[in-house]
Design a protein around this motif. Structure first.
Motif, PDB file in Angstrom:
ATOM      1  N   TRP A   6     -10.377  -3.392   0.809  1.00  0.00           N
ATOM      2  CA  TRP A   6      -9.698  -2.415   1.656  1.00  0.00           C
ATOM      3  C   TRP A   6     -10.335  -2.482   3.042  1.00  0.00           C
ATOM      4  N   LEU A  36     -10.620  -8.196  -4.274  1.00  0.00           N
ATOM      5  CA  LEU A  36      -9.775  -7.308  -3.475  1.00  0.00           C
ATOM      6  C   LEU A  36     -10.616  -6.572  -2.453  1.00  0.00           C
ATOM      7  N   ILE A  51     -13.663   2.502  -4.733  1.00  0.00           N
ATOM      8  CA  ILE A  51     -12.644   1.493  -4.980  1.00  0.00           C
ATOM      9  C   ILE A  51     -12.590   1.192  -6.470  1.00  0.00           C
ATOM     10  N   CYS A  99      -4.858  -3.255   2.291  1.00  0.00           N
ATOM     11  CA  CYS A  99      -5.515  -3.931   1.183  1.00  0.00           C
ATOM     12  C   CYS A  99      -5.346  -5.434   1.363  1.00  0.00           C
ATOM     13  N   CYS A 122      -2.539   0.134  -3.994  1.00  0.00           N
ATOM     14  CA  CYS A 122      -2.027  -1.139  -3.491  1.00  0.00           C
ATOM     15  C   CYS A 122      -1.534  -1.935  -4.697  1.00  0.00           C
ATOM     16  N   ARG A 125      -9.864  -0.905  -9.682  1.00  0.00           N
ATOM     17  CA  ARG A 125      -8.720  -1.779  -9.908  1.00  0.00           C
ATOM     18  C   ARG A 125      -8.269  -1.669 -11.356  1.00  0.00           C
ATOM     19  N   THR A 134      -4.846  -1.898  -7.091  1.00  0.00           N
ATOM     20  CA  THR A 134      -6.159  -1.444  -6.686  1.00  0.00           C
ATOM     21  C   THR A 134      -6.024  -0.085  -6.022  1.00  0.00           C
ATOM     22  N   TYR A 157      -4.762   1.782   6.889  1.00  0.00           N
ATOM     23  CA  TYR A 157      -5.556   1.177   5.818  1.00  0.00           C
ATOM     24  C   TYR A 157      -4.780   0.025   5.195  1.00  0.00           C
ATOM     25  N   GLU A 190       0.840  -1.198   0.000  1.00  0.00           N
ATOM     26  CA  GLU A 190       0.000   0.000   0.000  1.00  0.00           C
ATOM     27  C   GLU A 190       0.874   1.247   0.000  1.00  0.00           C
TER      28      GLU A 190
END
Length: 127
Positions: free
Chosen positions: A36, A34, A70, A96, A22, A72, A79, A94, A6
């Motif tokens: 978070w 994925l 979010i 991922c 990430c 990707r 992501t 935070y 991240e």
């Protein structure tokens, strides 16, 4: 060896925006859902957002719905978490996470739904 890294955490003020990234390596990125998550001091790690393999399913925690997005990029194996209108209560580390799935399975909301984790990035929102 799977790695999730991240970046993008920072100290910001209330109302500011921030984008977390990430980057993944060592896995077939497009075959993973994925997520978070975030963890504030003294609290459990909580779900923030998830994204399916193709990006068409994106659940959010109620606390961030409408403010966070979010996304990707399967070509870049990355992501992102775009965070707008940040509040002091968004302050946390935070993380991922990634989990290999078959295509029909959406992203989970629990930490146990994910096999791989990054090391985290600190987001601090001052009032």
């Amino acid at each position: 060896q799977v790695q999730l890294v991240e970046s993008g955490g920072a100290l910001v003020q209330t109302g500011d925006s921030l984008r977390l990234s990430c980057a993944a390596s060592g896995l077939m990125f497009s075959r993973h859902v994925l997520g978070w998550f975030r963890q504030a001091p003294g609290k459990d790690r909580e779900f923030v957002a998830g994204i399916s393999r193709g990006g068409n399913t994106t659940p959010y925690a109620d606390s961030v719905k409408g403010r966070f997005t979010i996304s990707r990029d399967n070509d870049k194996k990355t992501t992102y978490l775009q965070m707008n209108s940040l509040k002091p209560e968004d302050t946390a580390v935070y993380y991922c996470a990634a989990e290999p799935t078959i295509s029909s399975v959406g992203p989970g909301r629990n930490t146990k739904d994910y096999r791989y984790w990054g090391q985290g990035t600190q987001v601090t929102v001052s009032s």
